[in-house]
Enzyme design. Structure first.
Site, PDB file in Angstrom:
ATOM      1  N   THR B  50       0.867  -1.178   0.000  1.00  5.49           N
ATOM      2  CA  THR B  50       0.000   0.000   0.000  1.00  5.49           C
ATOM      3  C   THR B  50       0.904   1.229   0.000  1.00  5.49           C
ATOM      4  O   THR B  50       1.895   1.287   0.738  1.00  5.49           O
ATOM      5  CB  THR B  50      -1.013   0.002   1.163  1.00  5.49           C
ATOM      6  OG1 THR B  50      -1.799   1.196   1.075  1.00  5.49           O
ATOM      7  CG2 THR B  50      -0.363  -0.065   2.528  1.00  5.49           C
ATOM      8  N   GLU B  51       0.581   2.198  -0.893  1.00  6.13           N
ATOM      9  CA  GLU B  51       1.561   3.253  -1.174  1.00  6.13           C
ATOM     10  C   GLU B  51       1.771   4.218  -0.006  1.00  6.13           C
ATOM     11  O   GLU B  51       2.732   4.979  -0.010  1.00  6.13           O
ATOM     12  CB  GLU B  51       1.202   4.021  -2.454  1.00  6.13           C
ATOM     13  CG  GLU B  51      -0.136   4.729  -2.441  1.00  6.13           C
ATOM     14  CD  GLU B  51      -1.208   3.902  -3.131  1.00  6.13           C
ATOM     15  OE1 GLU B  51      -1.160   2.655  -3.032  1.00  6.13           O
ATOM     16  OE2 GLU B  51      -2.097   4.501  -3.764  1.00  6.13           O
ATOM     17  N   ASN B  52       0.887   4.177   1.002  1.00  3.55           N
ATOM     18  CA  ASN B  52       1.154   5.015   2.159  1.00  3.55           C
ATOM     19  C   ASN B  52       2.201   4.402   3.087  1.00  3.55           C
ATOM     20  O   ASN B  52       2.478   4.970   4.147  1.00  3.55           O
ATOM     21  CB  ASN B  52      -0.146   5.364   2.903  1.00  3.55           C
ATOM     22  CG  ASN B  52      -0.958   4.162   3.274  1.00  3.55           C
ATOM     23  OD1 ASN B  52      -1.157   3.259   2.466  1.00  3.55           O
ATOM     24  ND2 ASN B  52      -1.413   4.115   4.507  1.00  3.55           N
TER      25      ASN B  52
END
Lengths: 235, 218
Positions: B50-52
């Protein structure tokens, strides 16, 4: 030297009008809410704010925008279901928006902290967000030239610190904290807990103390959640 | 593959999951692509990014598990799996931009025959623009899959010779999964039709000037 202060108000006291303020957080995770509220109280204005979003609901950054204290925002995702204060300011033409793909935002901050003059990235090539920017073909692929984003101040939230200013974060609340800490002249940290120097494992430090200028201990829900997690692990 | 009826979103998510190789590192975009996670089994041994800032993302958190410090890119509370890792934003996007992810699954407004993706902006000039990680995701993974309906509500085909919506990335999509068929794209602009659902090859070609190759019997 890292200075430890007692209140969020003391921590943000010398942020002047017109500053570029880097604010950690992705949504609410890692958002230094108490520091942002203190900045609101301080009356500082004409700010340029760098954050992934443009404020949620009626708190923190959203209130700074509501009070028209932010002239410009540099962010990747301003439009959310509860970004009504930004939406209103934007539609009224009272805030400038620089929209930056999230990875470019992170890398431009990293570049600022790492002394990089500019860099070529494939992100955004051929899109309207790259219009007017220098493009170069390198080994058959097209890249766009992007410049660093320097901050006067970074406001970030960490989980634990030692008295020297070494920092660790909690889960996905880490997000922009470590890169913003490197990219500003002054880094101000709200941290759940400040431990005696030597308490943190040097192998596990995420932000080394050289980047930390001011710390203020503030307990938030993160402390409770970590305690809940420890209790579950002990079962 | 040929089916007489169009397929629903869950069936399509199953098809995407079936095409993800065991042991892959995968990013699932917000919306329809999230459904794919329901069909990733233990045998898939897929690690979700997940890019966060996390690898090894687990399922959505149940009420008692909600942790405000543990969310996905859609800001939904999630869980972590054993072996999960957290990292900051610059590292997270280096994982993407550096080509380390095997597959990324995204939604789209339009995809062109050569793989141009439009999924961040409808082009409406009064809309407040928001891009998030869409442009980084589009160009980063080794293979980019799109999941979308093949037609708009007005009946216009969304697989087009040239996108009319603002682009997210150029030549980046490898395969398109839709309710009416599955399409493999190429740099040349020739589109291989891998599957059709409730649509004949003739009907498809009558709706578009793209050069399609019928590979449904493969």
């Amino acid at each position: 030297m890292t200075k430890i202060v007692d209140t969020a108000a003391d921590a943000v006291a010398n942020i002047s009008d017109g500053s570029t303020v880097l604010m950690g957080g992705f949504g609410d995770a890692g958002q230094p809410m108490e520091l942002i509220e203190a900045l609101l109280e301080s009356g500082a204005k004409d700010l340029t704010v760098v954050n992934n979003n443009a404020g949620q609901a009626d708190a923190g950054l959203a209130l700074l925008i509501k009070e028209r204290r932010v002239n410009k925002i540099i962010c990747s995702f301003p439009r959310q279901s509860d970004s009504w204060h930004f939406d209103e300011a934007y539609r009224a033409g009272e805030i400038e928006l620089e929209l930056v793909p999230q990875g470019n935002l992170a890398e431009r901050l990293r570049a600022a902290g790492a002394g990089i003059g500019a860099f070529f990235t494939p992100t955004g090539y051929g899109t309207r967000l790259a219009e007017g920017k220098e493009v170069r073909e390198i080994n058959g692929r097209n890249y766009v030239l992007e410049y660093p984003i320097h901050g006067d101040v970074a406001l970030i939230k960490a989980f634990q610190a030692d008295e020297k200013g070494n920092l660790v974060y909690r889960k996905t609340a880490r997000n922009f904290g470590p890169v913003m800490a490197t990219a500003a002249k002054q880094t101000i940290v709200q941290v759940e807990e400040i431990l005696p120097t030597g308490s943190l494992d040097p192998e596990n430090i995420v932000t080394p103390s050289i980047y930390t200028d001011v710390m203020v201990p503030i307990e938030t829900q993160s402390t409770e959640l970590a305690a809940r997690e420890r209790a579950q692990g002990a079962k | 593959m040929l089916r007489s009826e169009k397929v629903d979103r869950n069936t399509l998510a199953q098809f995407v999951a079936d095409d993800i190789e065991a042991g892959s590192f995968v990013n699932l975009g917000i919306g329809q692509p999230t459904l794919v996670s329901n069909y990733l089994t233990e045998e898939h041994d897929v690690t979700l990014h997940t890019e966060n800032g996390m690898l090894g993302m687990g399922r959505a958190a149940e009420e008692a598990e909600v942790d405000v410090d543990l969310i996905n890119a859609g800001k939904v509370p999630v869980t972590e799996t054993p072996g999960a890792a957290f990292f900051h934003q610059a590292d997270s996007f280096a994982i993407m931009r550096g080509g380390h992810l095997d597959v990324c699954v995204l939604g789209a407004f339009q995809v062109s025959a050569t793989g141009d993706l439009a999924n961040w902006h409808t082009g409406a000039e009064d809309a407040i623009p928001a891009v998030g990680g869409a442009m980084d995701l589009a160009i980063g993974a080794k293979r980019v899959f799109v999941m979308m309906n093949l037609f708009t509500r007005d009946g216009d085909i969304k697989l087009v010779s040239e996108a009319t919506y603002p682009l997210t990335g150029v030549g980046c999509v490898s395969r398109v999964y839709t309710d009416h068929g599955i399409f493999e794209l190429s740099d040349s602009g020739t589109v291989e039709v891998l599957a059709l659902f409730g649509l004949s090859f003739e009907e498809l070609t009558s709706k578009s000037d793209i050069e399609f190759v019928d590979a449904t019997s493969k």
